[in-house]
Motif scaffolding. Structure first.
Motif, short mmCIF file in Angstrom:
data_model
loop_
_atom_site.label_atom_id
_atom_site.label_comp_id
_atom_site.label_asym_id
_atom_site.label_seq_id
_atom_site.Cartn_x
_atom_site.Cartn_y
_atom_site.Cartn_z
N UNK A 163 0.85 -1.16 -0.04
CA UNK A 163 0.11 -0.04 0.06
C UNK A 163 0.90 1.28 0.03
N UNK A 164 1.09 1.73 -1.16
CA UNK A 164 2.09 3.02 -1.35
C UNK A 164 1.58 4.13 -0.50
N UNK A 165 0.37 4.41 -0.16
CA UNK A 165 -0.03 5.52 0.54
C UNK A 165 -0.21 5.30 1.95
N UNK A 166 0.17 3.94 2.63
CA UNK A 166 0.19 3.75 4.03
C UNK A 166 1.31 4.77 4.77
N UNK A 167 0.73 5.53 5.58
CA UNK A 167 1.63 6.35 6.36
C UNK A 167 1.57 6.23 7.92
N UNK A 168 0.54 5.40 8.43
CA UNK A 168 0.44 5.10 9.86
C UNK A 168 -0.10 3.54 9.91
N UNK A 197 7.29 0.58 17.98
CA UNK A 197 6.20 0.73 18.64
C UNK A 197 4.93 0.17 17.84
N UNK A 198 5.06 0.18 16.74
CA UNK A 198 3.86 -0.38 15.68
C UNK A 198 3.67 -1.86 15.97
N UNK A 199 4.56 -2.47 16.30
CA UNK A 199 4.53 -4.10 16.46
C UNK A 199 4.71 -4.41 17.80
N UNK A 200 5.14 -3.87 18.76
CA UNK A 200 5.44 -4.32 20.19
C UNK A 200 4.29 -5.00 20.79
N UNK A 201 4.40 -5.79 21.86
CA UNK A 201 3.35 -6.35 22.52
C UNK A 201 2.73 -7.63 21.89
N UNK A 202 3.47 -8.27 20.97
CA UNK A 202 3.14 -9.24 20.30
C UNK A 202 4.09 -10.29 20.43
#
Length: 267
Positions: A163-168, A197-202
């Protein structure tokens, strides 16, 4: 002047955009699959679903209209339960869907792939389960995917990195496992990058940008070392025991010899 007045009167007499039956089906089905224990959606009625918008005016709390169509749905922090209806895909003009901070469960319907205009998807802080559908890649305008604090399992679809527009992007605090796709964890070129922080907690998730996983249990070298150490300790203990036994035996024999010499006649 007269022509201008005639044009204005003609424009004023034109009807507004007619209600869209797809939006009506979308809203009707969504209201049936969602549970509203606090009655926050009491104005979500069948009569309103038939005509939810008038131009840019919305008659539904949480809904935003654009030219007579549902443009945004924001139903956050309403203690909603139930599940997400697959018929939500009938709201084909939808560009933003925010159902965050509720208690919604069940999977993300694969049919959301038909929301081709969707730019924002925020389903965070719910009880959603199952795997993240790779079909979301077909929502080419997505620039926000926020799924943190749910119960998602399985691996992160690497296709989402296309997804080229994915920013968050945030999938923290779920039950995801497997490697973080390089298409998301180590994006190249001018594509926005996502930190740990986008991936932690897994617990089962690994790979860059997360720090290296700590080794569970003892390493092979540690086990071998312990084995050798235990063997050496056993050997030392055994040797010490033998030495003590020999010493005691020697002392007993000396004592016995002394006793016997007392009774032996002198020649």
């Amino acid at each position: 002047m007269g022509l201008l007045i005639l044009l204005l009167l003609t424009c004023a007499s034109l009807p507004l955009a007619a209600p869209d039956p797809n939006d009506e089906a979308c809203l009707t089905q969504l209201s049936q699959t969602l549970k509203d224990p606090l009655n926050n959606l009491r104005n979500w009625t069948k009569s309103t679903f038939a005509n939810p918008c008038s131009g840019f005016t919305s008659y539904l709390p949480g809904a935003t209209c654009n030219n007579g169509r549902i443009y945004k749905l924001s139903l956050t922090s309403l203690s909603l339960q139930g599940s997400i209806s697959p018929f939500l895909s009938n709201c084909t003009n939808l560009q933003s869907l925010d159902l965050s901070s509720n208690s919604i469960s069940g999977p993300i319907p694969q049919d959301l792939q038909y929301l081709v205009n969707l730019a924002v998807l925020n389903l965070s802080s719910n009880r959603l389960q199952g795997e993240i559908p790779q079909q979301l890649t077909l929502c080419a305008y997505l620039n926000v995917i926020d799924l943190h604090d749910n119960l998602f399992t399985g691996q992160i679809p690497p296709e989402l990195g296309l997804l080229a527009r994915l920013s968050a992007f945030d999938v923290s605090n779920n039950k995801l496992s497997g490697p973080i796709p390089a298409s998301l964890g180590n994006r190249s070129g001018n594509l926005p990058r996502f930190n740990a922080t986008s991936f932690q907690g897994n617990k089962g998730l690994y790979g860059y940008p997360l720090p290296p996983m700590k080794s569970k249990g003892l390493s092979v070298l540690a086990i071998v070392g312990i084995g050798l150490g235990s063997g050496l300790a056993s050997l030392v203990i055994s040797f010490t025991g033998v030495c003590i036994w020999l010493k005691i035996t020697e002392e007993k024999m000396a004592t016995e010899e002394g006793k016997m010499s007392q009774f032996m006649p002198d020649y």
